[in-house]
Write a protein that holds these residues in place. Structure first.
Motif, PDB file in Angstrom:
ATOM      1  N   THR A  44      -2.359  -2.507   0.050  1.00  0.00           N
ATOM      2  CA  THR A  44      -3.248  -2.550   1.197  1.00  0.00           C
ATOM      3  C   THR A  44      -2.574  -1.937   2.411  1.00  0.00           C
ATOM      4  OG1 THR A  44      -4.305  -4.530   0.339  1.00  0.00           O
ATOM      5  CG2 THR A  44      -4.631  -4.074   2.660  1.00  0.00           C
ATOM      6  N   CYS A  45      -1.311  -2.271   2.629  1.00  0.00           N
ATOM      7  CA  CYS A  45      -0.539  -1.719   3.742  1.00  0.00           C
ATOM      8  C   CYS A  45       0.809  -1.230   3.229  1.00  0.00           C
ATOM      9  CB  CYS A  45      -0.322  -2.781   4.821  1.00  0.00           C
ATOM     10  SG  CYS A  45      -1.829  -3.246   5.681  1.00  0.00           S
ATOM     11  N   PRO A  51      -1.728  -6.605   6.796  1.00  0.00           N
ATOM     12  CA  PRO A  51      -3.136  -6.300   7.044  1.00  0.00           C
ATOM     13  C   PRO A  51      -3.767  -7.263   8.036  1.00  0.00           C
ATOM     14  CG  PRO A  51      -2.913  -7.431   4.959  1.00  0.00           C
ATOM     15  CD  PRO A  51      -1.517  -7.225   5.492  1.00  0.00           C
ATOM     16  N   SER A  60     -10.796  -3.330   8.769  1.00  0.00           N
ATOM     17  CA  SER A  60      -9.420  -3.808   8.635  1.00  0.00           C
ATOM     18  C   SER A  60      -8.459  -2.730   9.102  1.00  0.00           C
ATOM     19  CB  SER A  60      -9.134  -4.181   7.175  1.00  0.00           C
ATOM     20  OG  SER A  60      -9.223  -3.044   6.353  1.00  0.00           O
ATOM     21  N   CYS A  62      -3.790  -1.969   9.452  1.00  0.00           N
ATOM     22  CA  CYS A  62      -2.424  -2.401   9.160  1.00  0.00           C
ATOM     23  C   CYS A  62      -1.629  -2.374  10.462  1.00  0.00           C
ATOM     24  CB  CYS A  62      -1.783  -1.484   8.123  1.00  0.00           C
ATOM     25  SG  CYS A  62      -2.590  -1.566   6.511  1.00  0.00           S
ATOM     26  N   PRO A  82      -5.586  -9.775   1.276  1.00  0.00           N
ATOM     27  CA  PRO A  82      -5.600  -8.727   0.245  1.00  0.00           C
ATOM     28  C   PRO A  82      -4.237  -8.038   0.173  1.00  0.00           C
ATOM     29  CG  PRO A  82      -6.844  -8.022   2.168  1.00  0.00           C
ATOM     30  CD  PRO A  82      -6.431  -9.435   2.409  1.00  0.00           C
ATOM     31  N   GLU A  83      -3.761  -7.846  -1.046  1.00  0.00           N
ATOM     32  CA  GLU A  83      -2.463  -7.188  -1.224  1.00  0.00           C
ATOM     33  C   GLU A  83      -2.599  -5.774  -1.777  1.00  0.00           C
ATOM     34  OE1 GLU A  83       0.175  -9.655  -3.448  1.00  0.00           O
ATOM     35  OE2 GLU A  83      -0.144 -11.374  -2.137  1.00  0.00           O
ATOM     36  N   HIS A  84      -3.642  -5.553  -2.603  1.00  0.00           N
ATOM     37  CA  HIS A  84      -3.872  -4.248  -3.207  1.00  0.00           C
ATOM     38  C   HIS A  84      -5.342  -3.868  -3.068  1.00  0.00           C
ATOM     39  CE1 HIS A  84      -0.255  -5.737  -5.339  1.00  0.00           C
ATOM     40  NE2 HIS A  84       0.127  -4.506  -5.116  1.00  0.00           N
ATOM     41  N   VAL A  85      -5.595  -2.579  -2.985  1.00  0.00           N
ATOM     42  CA  VAL A  85      -6.958  -2.078  -2.914  1.00  0.00           C
ATOM     43  C   VAL A  85      -7.701  -2.511  -4.181  1.00  0.00           C
ATOM     44  CG1 VAL A  85      -8.394  -0.009  -2.828  1.00  0.00           C
ATOM     45  CG2 VAL A  85      -6.279  -0.113  -1.502  1.00  0.00           C
ATOM     46  N   ASP A  87      -8.283  -5.632  -5.147  1.00  0.00           N
ATOM     47  CA  ASP A  87      -7.946  -6.956  -5.682  1.00  0.00           C
ATOM     48  C   ASP A  87      -8.994  -7.980  -5.261  1.00  0.00           C
ATOM     49  OD1 ASP A  87      -7.310  -7.883  -3.089  1.00  0.00           O
ATOM     50  OD2 ASP A  87      -5.155  -7.967  -3.449  1.00  0.00           O
ATOM     51  N   ASP A  90      -9.515  -8.284  -1.470  1.00  0.00           N
ATOM     52  CA  ASP A  90     -10.042  -7.047  -0.893  1.00  0.00           C
ATOM     53  C   ASP A  90     -11.555  -6.973  -1.123  1.00  0.00           C
ATOM     54  OD1 ASP A  90      -9.812  -4.411   0.347  1.00  0.00           O
ATOM     55  OD2 ASP A  90     -10.165  -3.612  -1.654  1.00  0.00           O
TER      56      ASP A  90
END
Length: 111
Positions: A44-45, A51, A60, A62, A82-85, A87, A90
Motif C-alpha cells: 500500500t505504501c 497509509p 487515501s 501515504c 490495508p497493507e497490500h493493494v 487485501d 483495502d
C-alpha cells in the motif's frame, strides 16, 4: 569449400527453450521470498511511510513515518490498516470511511 545439409537448421535460427538454470533461479527467488516473509503483492505504501485515509471519503494517501496526517486525513483504525493493494482491508475501505467523529460509516453509492 564446406557444404552443409539442406535439412540442417543453422544454430542462429533454432529456438531455445529455457534452461534448467532459469527455472532454478525462479524457484530460488520464490523460496527466498517465502523464507523472508516478502510478498509478491504491491504494498500500500513504500518503506518509511504509513497509509492514511480521507475523512468522509474513500481517498487515501501515504505519509512519511515521522509526519502527522495532513488536514482532512486520519490514520486507519488499529487492526484495519490495508497493507497490500487488494487485501481484505483495502477492499473494505473502498466502500467505508470514517466521519468527523471517527465513527466507521458506509460510503453512499454513487448514482
Amino acid at each position: 569449400m564446406r557444404t552443409t545439409s539442406r535439412f540442417r537448421t543453422p544454430s542462429s535460427v533454432r529456438r531455445r527453450r529455457p534452461t534448467r538454470s532459469v527455472a532454478g533461479l525462479v524457484l530460488a527467488c520464490a523460496a527466498v521470498a517465502a523464507l523472508t516473509g516478502c510478498s509478491m503483492e504491491d504494498a500500500t505504501c513504500g518503506g518509511g511511510e504509513y497509509p492514511v485515509m480521507t475523512v468522509g471519503s474513500t481517498g487515501s494517501a501515504c505519509v512519511p513515518e515521522d509526519e502527522d496526517p495532513p488536514k482532512g486525513y486520519v490514520r486507519y483504525p488499529e487492526g484495519k490498516v490495508p497493507e497490500h493493494v487488494g487485501d481484505k482491508w483495502d477492499v473494505y475501505w473502498q466502500t467505508h470511511t470514517v466521519d468527523e467523529s471517527g465513527k466507521i460509516i458506509e460510503v453512499p453509492a454513487v448514482g
